[in-house]
Design a protein around this motif. Structure first.
Motif, mmCIF file in Angstrom:
data_model
loop_
_atom_site.group_PDB
_atom_site.id
_atom_site.type_symbol
_atom_site.label_atom_id
_atom_site.label_comp_id
_atom_site.label_asym_id
_atom_site.label_seq_id
_atom_site.Cartn_x
_atom_site.Cartn_y
_atom_site.Cartn_z
ATOM 1 N N ALA A 43 -35.697 -7.639 10.656
ATOM 2 C CA ALA A 43 -35.493 -8.613 9.702
ATOM 3 C C ALA A 43 -34.424 -8.247 8.790
ATOM 4 O O ALA A 43 -33.387 -9.325 8.300
ATOM 5 C CB ALA A 43 -36.880 -9.319 9.147
ATOM 6 N N ASP A 44 -34.439 -7.259 8.143
ATOM 7 C CA ASP A 44 -33.431 -6.899 7.236
ATOM 8 C C ASP A 44 -31.912 -6.714 7.750
ATOM 9 O O ASP A 44 -31.098 -6.988 7.099
ATOM 10 C CB ASP A 44 -33.799 -5.373 6.577
ATOM 11 N N MET A 45 -31.888 -6.254 9.011
ATOM 12 C CA MET A 45 -30.564 -6.115 9.689
ATOM 13 C C MET A 45 -30.114 -7.505 9.803
ATOM 14 O O MET A 45 -28.686 -7.962 9.575
ATOM 15 C CB MET A 45 -30.513 -5.557 10.926
ATOM 16 N N LEU A 46 -30.969 -8.515 10.217
ATOM 17 C CA LEU A 46 -30.468 -9.919 10.168
ATOM 18 C C LEU A 46 -30.011 -10.539 8.887
ATOM 19 O O LEU A 46 -28.808 -11.391 8.651
ATOM 20 C CB LEU A 46 -31.591 -10.975 10.722
ATOM 21 N N ASP A 47 -30.737 -10.210 7.848
ATOM 22 C CA ASP A 47 -30.471 -10.765 6.492
ATOM 23 C C ASP A 47 -29.131 -10.282 6.043
ATOM 24 O O ASP A 47 -28.227 -10.817 5.801
ATOM 25 C CB ASP A 47 -31.585 -10.101 5.463
ATOM 26 N N LYS A 48 -29.082 -8.952 6.212
ATOM 27 C CA LYS A 48 -27.749 -8.089 5.807
ATOM 28 C C LYS A 48 -26.368 -8.753 6.615
ATOM 29 O O LYS A 48 -25.415 -9.061 6.079
ATOM 30 C CB LYS A 48 -28.047 -6.622 6.227
ATOM 31 N N PHE A 49 -26.592 -9.060 7.891
ATOM 32 C CA PHE A 49 -25.538 -9.823 8.687
ATOM 33 C C PHE A 49 -25.223 -11.050 7.810
ATOM 34 O O PHE A 49 -23.867 -11.185 7.631
ATOM 35 C CB PHE A 49 -25.785 -10.060 10.255
ATOM 36 N N CYS A 50 -26.136 -11.813 7.770
ATOM 37 C CA CYS A 50 -25.868 -13.215 7.186
ATOM 38 C C CYS A 50 -25.386 -13.048 5.478
ATOM 39 O O CYS A 50 -24.412 -13.848 5.266
ATOM 40 C CB CYS A 50 -27.126 -13.918 6.848
ATOM 41 N N THR A 51 -25.825 -12.034 4.877
ATOM 42 C CA THR A 51 -25.145 -11.715 3.755
ATOM 43 C C THR A 51 -23.712 -11.330 3.640
ATOM 44 O O THR A 51 -23.047 -11.846 2.901
ATOM 45 C CB THR A 51 -25.887 -10.837 2.782
ATOM 46 N N ILE A 52 -23.334 -10.475 4.524
ATOM 47 C CA ILE A 52 -21.899 -10.108 4.689
ATOM 48 C C ILE A 52 -21.019 -11.170 4.880
ATOM 49 O O ILE A 52 -19.980 -11.194 4.611
ATOM 50 C CB ILE A 52 -22.153 -8.810 5.755
ATOM 51 N N HIS A 53 -21.623 -12.128 5.756
ATOM 52 C CA HIS A 53 -20.695 -13.242 6.064
ATOM 53 C C HIS A 53 -20.636 -14.409 4.913
ATOM 54 O O HIS A 53 -20.054 -15.424 4.966
ATOM 55 C CB HIS A 53 -20.992 -13.965 7.489
ATOM 56 N N GLU A 54 -21.603 -14.104 3.801
ATOM 57 C CA GLU A 54 -21.747 -14.647 2.558
ATOM 58 C C GLU A 54 -22.250 -16.126 2.899
ATOM 59 O O GLU A 54 -21.782 -17.165 2.344
ATOM 60 C CB GLU A 54 -20.214 -14.859 2.041
ATOM 61 N N MET A 55 -22.981 -16.142 4.128
ATOM 62 C CA MET A 55 -23.739 -17.348 3.950
ATOM 63 C C MET A 55 -25.088 -17.436 3.047
ATOM 64 O O MET A 55 -25.374 -16.309 2.705
ATOM 65 C CB MET A 55 -24.419 -17.393 5.563
ATOM 66 N N THR A 56 -25.615 -18.439 2.825
ATOM 67 C CA THR A 56 -26.490 -18.559 1.884
ATOM 68 C C THR A 56 -27.984 -18.398 2.831
ATOM 69 O O THR A 56 -28.284 -19.397 3.627
ATOM 70 C CB THR A 56 -26.747 -20.135 1.187
ATOM 71 N N VAL A 57 -28.750 -17.497 2.680
ATOM 72 C CA VAL A 57 -29.770 -17.013 3.458
ATOM 73 C C VAL A 57 -31.158 -17.560 2.672
ATOM 74 O O VAL A 57 -31.414 -17.548 1.562
ATOM 75 C CB VAL A 57 -30.058 -15.496 3.345
#
Length: 204
Positions: free
Chosen positions: A134-148
């Motif tokens: 889950a943390d990897m998925l969260d990090k991916f979204c954050t790097i792309h500057e999406m609002t998680v």
């Protein structure tokens, strides 16, 4: 038309991860929003070549696989929900390959910036790598500057993320197994809440 796109990184289309993603999408469908579930196992997505063309132009050297179609769907979507099983304390190989191929959307400019994002994950055992997935998925979204979106149902806290498990307990030193994630007491409820929270963010 608002659109929510779900991307399943499981090797098994239509199974437990797909079930959780479908639960998320149902909340959007109930409000008349367009939804789509993409199974990475049904697409031909080549490995990143490491050629670094995307460091200079927002484009990929590979043009003869399905990634360009999926990229167009991501750019069109208002919200993106990712799903991956946990096989070895991380996302699946399919999901990681997909992540690598999104470099052209990030290296020159963050083309996914501002999109709403969420994620679900699935494990066989409890306490055996789901949170790192889950943390990897969260990090991916954050790097792309999406609002998680991190779902939070009303009442007592019972989970930090949407994370299903097939483990139903222990008996005589051996695990007891659920037939599917639908028997999990927490994950479907968290997936439903994720769908509600994504729609709340989209309709602000």
């Amino acid at each position: 038309m608002v659109k929510v796109l779900a991307i399943n990184g499981s090797h098994r289309a239509g199974k437990n991860v797909a079930s959780l993603l479908s639960t998320v999408l149902e909340e959007a469908q109930n409000l008349g929003v367009e939804t789509e579930l993409v199974e990475l196992s049904e697409l031909d997505i080549e490995f990143c070549l490491g050629c670094n063309r995307c460091l200079f132009k927002p484009e990929c050297k590979i043009t003869d696989d399905d990634m360009s179609v999926l990229t167009a769907k991501m750019l069109e979507a208002d919200a993106i929900v990712l799903g991956s099983p946990n096989y070895f304390c991380d996302v699946s190989a399919r999901m990681k390959n997909f992540m690598d191929r999104t470099r052209p959307l990030h290296m020159v400019s963050n083309q996914l910036k501002g999109k709403i994002a969420g994620y679900v994950t699935m494990s066989g055992l409890d306490n055996c790598g789901a949170e790192s997935t889950a943390d990897m998925l969260d990090k991916f979204c954050t790097i792309h500057e999406m609002t998680v979106i991190h779902p939070r149902p009303e009442g007592p806290v019972f989970s930090r993320v949407v994370s299903g498990s097939l483990m139903a307990g222990m008996k005589d030193g051996a695990p007891l197994w659920r037939k599917s994630v639908e028997e999990d007491p927490c994950a479907p409820a968290m997936a439903k809440q994720l769908g509600k929270d994504i729609m709340a963010a989209l309709t602000k």
